[in-house]
Motif scaffolding. Structure first.
Motif, mmCIF file in Angstrom:
data_model
loop_
_atom_site.group_PDB
_atom_site.id
_atom_site.type_symbol
_atom_site.label_atom_id
_atom_site.label_comp_id
_atom_site.label_asym_id
_atom_site.label_seq_id
_atom_site.Cartn_x
_atom_site.Cartn_y
_atom_site.Cartn_z
ATOM 1 N N PRO A 107 -11.439 7.843 -25.464
ATOM 2 C CA PRO A 107 -12.361 8.825 -26.045
ATOM 3 C C PRO A 107 -12.333 10.181 -25.344
ATOM 4 O O PRO A 107 -12.591 11.210 -25.984
ATOM 5 C CB PRO A 107 -13.733 8.151 -25.902
ATOM 6 C CG PRO A 107 -13.558 7.104 -24.854
ATOM 7 C CD PRO A 107 -12.148 6.637 -24.991
ATOM 8 N N HIS A 108 -12.000 10.204 -24.057
ATOM 9 C CA HIS A 108 -11.949 11.459 -23.310
ATOM 10 C C HIS A 108 -10.782 12.351 -23.742
ATOM 11 O O HIS A 108 -10.761 13.545 -23.434
ATOM 12 C CB HIS A 108 -11.857 11.173 -21.806
ATOM 13 C CG HIS A 108 -10.632 10.415 -21.404
ATOM 14 N ND1 HIS A 108 -10.432 9.100 -21.743
ATOM 15 C CD2 HIS A 108 -9.531 10.798 -20.690
ATOM 16 C CE1 HIS A 108 -9.268 8.698 -21.256
ATOM 17 N NE2 HIS A 108 -8.702 9.699 -20.619
ATOM 18 N N LEU A 109 -9.819 11.780 -24.471
ATOM 19 C CA LEU A 109 -8.667 12.557 -24.946
ATOM 20 C C LEU A 109 -8.797 12.969 -26.411
ATOM 21 O O LEU A 109 -8.006 13.783 -26.894
ATOM 22 C CB LEU A 109 -7.372 11.736 -24.784
ATOM 23 C CG LEU A 109 -6.974 11.316 -23.370
ATOM 24 C CD1 LEU A 109 -5.693 10.492 -23.426
ATOM 25 C CD2 LEU A 109 -6.781 12.538 -22.477
ATOM 26 N N TYR A 110 -9.772 12.416 -27.084
ATOM 27 C CA TYR A 110 -9.875 12.574 -28.538
ATOM 28 C C TYR A 110 -9.950 14.047 -28.973
ATOM 29 O O TYR A 110 -9.159 14.504 -29.808
ATOM 30 C CB TYR A 110 -11.097 11.806 -29.048
ATOM 31 C CG TYR A 110 -11.285 11.866 -30.543
ATOM 32 C CD1 TYR A 110 -10.494 11.108 -31.399
ATOM 33 C CD2 TYR A 110 -12.264 12.689 -31.104
ATOM 34 C CE1 TYR A 110 -10.665 11.163 -32.778
ATOM 35 C CE2 TYR A 110 -12.446 12.745 -32.480
ATOM 36 C CZ TYR A 110 -11.640 11.978 -33.304
ATOM 37 O OH TYR A 110 -11.814 12.039 -34.664
ATOM 38 N N ASP A 111 -10.881 14.794 -28.407
ATOM 39 C CA ASP A 111 -11.064 16.191 -28.815
ATOM 40 C C ASP A 111 -9.845 17.043 -28.489
ATOM 41 O O ASP A 111 -9.448 17.920 -29.285
ATOM 42 C CB ASP A 111 -12.312 16.782 -28.158
ATOM 43 C CG ASP A 111 -13.600 16.207 -28.726
ATOM 44 O OD1 ASP A 111 -13.567 15.690 -29.863
ATOM 45 O OD2 ASP A 111 -14.633 16.261 -28.032
ATOM 46 N N GLU A 112 -9.253 16.804 -27.317
ATOM 47 C CA GLU A 112 -8.073 17.577 -26.913
ATOM 48 C C GLU A 112 -6.892 17.316 -27.840
ATOM 49 O O GLU A 112 -6.149 18.231 -28.200
ATOM 50 C CB GLU A 112 -7.695 17.253 -25.467
ATOM 51 C CG GLU A 112 -8.625 17.831 -24.425
ATOM 52 C CD GLU A 112 -8.671 19.353 -24.471
ATOM 53 O OE1 GLU A 112 -7.595 19.979 -24.496
ATOM 54 O OE2 GLU A 112 -9.787 19.909 -24.535
ATOM 55 N N LEU A 113 -6.719 16.059 -28.236
ATOM 56 C CA LEU A 113 -5.626 15.719 -29.144
ATOM 57 C C LEU A 113 -5.854 16.300 -30.534
ATOM 58 O O LEU A 113 -4.913 16.770 -31.184
ATOM 59 C CB LEU A 113 -5.463 14.196 -29.211
ATOM 60 C CG LEU A 113 -4.747 13.562 -28.018
ATOM 61 C CD1 LEU A 113 -4.960 12.056 -27.981
ATOM 62 C CD2 LEU A 113 -3.249 13.872 -28.068
ATOM 63 N N LEU A 114 -7.106 16.264 -30.989
ATOM 64 C CA LEU A 114 -7.422 16.875 -32.283
ATOM 65 C C LEU A 114 -7.104 18.369 -32.278
ATOM 66 O O LEU A 114 -6.586 18.916 -33.253
ATOM 67 C CB LEU A 114 -8.905 16.672 -32.612
ATOM 68 C CG LEU A 114 -9.295 15.461 -33.459
ATOM 69 C CD1 LEU A 114 -10.796 15.465 -33.705
ATOM 70 C CD2 LEU A 114 -8.546 15.434 -34.791
ATOM 71 N N LYS A 115 -7.418 18.996 -31.177
ATOM 72 C CA LYS A 115 -7.176 20.426 -31.035
ATOM 73 C C LYS A 115 -5.671 20.728 -31.036
ATOM 74 O O LYS A 115 -5.212 21.707 -31.624
ATOM 75 C CB LYS A 115 -7.802 20.922 -29.728
ATOM 76 C CG LYS A 115 -7.899 22.436 -29.589
ATOM 77 C CD LYS A 115 -8.484 22.838 -28.238
ATOM 78 C CE LYS A 115 -9.860 22.220 -28.012
ATOM 79 N NZ LYS A 115 -10.431 22.641 -26.704
ATOM 80 N N LEU A 116 -4.909 19.844 -30.381
ATOM 81 C CA LEU A 116 -3.461 20.033 -30.286
ATOM 82 C C LEU A 116 -2.761 19.730 -31.606
ATOM 83 O O LEU A 116 -1.765 20.357 -31.956
ATOM 84 C CB LEU A 116 -2.903 19.125 -29.180
ATOM 85 C CG LEU A 116 -1.439 19.303 -28.801
ATOM 86 C CD1 LEU A 116 -1.184 20.700 -28.239
ATOM 87 C CD2 LEU A 116 -1.028 18.251 -27.782
ATOM 88 N N TYR A 117 -3.309 18.770 -32.360
ATOM 89 C CA TYR A 117 -2.688 18.351 -33.612
ATOM 90 C C TYR A 117 -3.490 18.833 -34.813
ATOM 91 O O TYR A 117 -4.029 18.039 -35.582
ATOM 92 C CB TYR A 117 -2.524 16.830 -33.636
ATOM 93 C CG TYR A 117 -1.307 16.367 -32.871
ATOM 94 C CD1 TYR A 117 -0.073 16.245 -33.495
ATOM 95 C CD2 TYR A 117 -1.392 16.091 -31.513
ATOM 96 C CE1 TYR A 117 1.042 15.845 -32.797
ATOM 97 C CE2 TYR A 117 -0.275 15.690 -30.792
ATOM 98 C CZ TYR A 117 0.945 15.575 -31.439
ATOM 99 O OH TYR A 117 2.060 15.190 -30.738
ATOM 100 N N LYS A 118 -3.542 20.153 -34.986
ATOM 101 C CA LYS A 118 -4.181 20.722 -36.165
ATOM 102 C C LYS A 118 -3.341 20.431 -37.403
ATOM 103 O O LYS A 118 -3.849 20.370 -38.518
ATOM 104 C CB LYS A 118 -4.381 22.221 -35.974
ATOM 105 C CG LYS A 118 -5.378 22.551 -34.861
ATOM 106 C CD LYS A 118 -5.447 24.053 -34.611
ATOM 107 C CE LYS A 118 -6.397 24.347 -33.450
ATOM 108 N NZ LYS A 118 -6.410 25.795 -33.096
ATOM 109 N N SER A 119 -2.040 20.281 -37.173
ATOM 110 C CA SER A 119 -1.123 19.899 -38.258
ATOM 111 C C SER A 119 -0.369 18.658 -37.809
ATOM 112 O O SER A 119 -0.776 17.979 -36.864
ATOM 113 C CB SER A 119 -0.156 21.050 -38.551
ATOM 114 O OG SER A 119 0.624 21.346 -37.399
ATOM 115 N N GLY A 120 0.741 18.353 -38.448
ATOM 116 C CA GLY A 120 1.480 17.142 -38.122
ATOM 117 C C GLY A 120 2.089 17.122 -36.731
ATOM 118 O O GLY A 120 2.214 16.069 -36.117
ATOM 119 N N GLY A 121 2.494 18.300 -36.243
ATOM 120 C CA GLY A 121 3.147 18.367 -34.942
ATOM 121 C C GLY A 121 2.322 19.107 -33.913
ATOM 122 O O GLY A 121 1.437 19.901 -34.253
#
Length: 288
Positions: A239-253
């Motif tokens: 869960p601590h990575l969720y927001d950061e990953l969402l931010k990084l993956y605004k699109s497919g890559g």
């Protein structure tokens, strides 16, 4: 795995021709669905065509694939092009222990002198060592292991059905004794989870020890059902990575800045361990 079902089906053809021709133009998949349960699997969408939403549990077995494959390979028009075995689903997943289709597949490739690429997350492939060795002395064969991390705690979460990374490296080292091309696929690299310098250093060190012909890295790509499965998994387990990953993956890559930084590290370590990045060099040398 819970709710695991093997479902036997028939196929009209064994090999599917792809639009591209390089590095291969034919795909052969014995199974539909995969027991490895990888949370990043790009092929989850493919079960829609079968009317199933359980990609990891409903495993479809093409029971007539040997008959259909021989029809294609024995055709006078067959040009002995490279066949990628298991491009969508792993041919050495647990179902193969029961159905044992790969030995006869390999015997057909030997009979018709057909080159092949086999990538797996299992060391069950060692069962067929002698057949792959024989084929490698006739034509080009590539044996590759996909290995994402040396941290077994993480590996068990993201690839619960795959074998331990150490066993995969031992498998590569064993196949290096054959005439096959042997490679490490570091795919996918998961941001903030498997992209540390320490993990790459450990993977590349083991790759050097295994004397692989090449190392092929690739970053995580998320789309369709894969995106949903991956983010549900991340929210639950990291869960601590969720927001950061969402931010990084605004699109497919992942964004360009992240990938540039990542590959800078990858290339530095590749140079440190003198590892080739050429997937096609051994192929060209064998097939020329």
């Amino acid at each position: 795995m819970e709710n695991l079902k093997y479902k036997e089906i028939s196929c009209e053809i064994a090999m599917n021709q792809l639009k591209r021709r390089i590095p291969y133009s034919w795909d052969l998949n014995i199974y539909r669905g995969c027991e490895h349960g990888c949370k990043y699997c790009y092929a989850i969408y493919s079960h829609e065509y079968l009317g199933s939403d359980n990609y990891f549990g409903d495993i479809y077995v093409k029971i007539n694939i040997l008959e259909q494959l021989e029809k294609q390979l024995s055709n006078p028009k067959w040009k002995r092009e490279i066949v990628n075995i298991g491009g969508v689903t792993d041919s050495y997943q647990a179902a193969e222990e029961h159905y044992r289709l790969m030995p006869d597949i390999l015997k057909l490739l030997i009979k018709y002198k057909t080159p092949a690429i086999i990538s797996t997350k299992s060391d069950l492939i060692l069962r067929d060592y002698d057949l792959i060795d024989e084929l490698s002395n006739i034509t080009y064969v590539n044996v590759a292991a996909t290995i994402t991390t040396m941290d077994e705690n993480i590996r068990k979460l993201i690839e619960p059905g795959g074998v331990e990374s150490d066993r995969r490296f031992k498998m590569l080292k064993t196949f290096r004794k054959t005439n096959a091309s042997v490679g490490l696929h570091v795919m996918p690299i998961i941001p903030y989870l498997t992209d540390s310098f320490e993990n790459f250093d450990s993977l590349f060190s083991r790759a050097k020890d295994s004397d692989v012909h090449y190392v092929l890295p690739g970053t995580l790509y998320l789309r369709g059902k894969t995106r949903t499965v991956f983010f549900d998994f991340t929210k639950r387990e990291f869960p601590h990575l969720y927001d950061e990953l969402l931010k990084l993956y605004k699109s497919g890559g992942a964004d360009k800045e992240y990938k540039n930084s990542l590959y800078k590290t990858v290339n530095e370590l590749r140079e440190k361990y003198k590892l080739s990045n050429s997937y096609t060099k051994p192929m060209k040398e064998k097939l020329k």
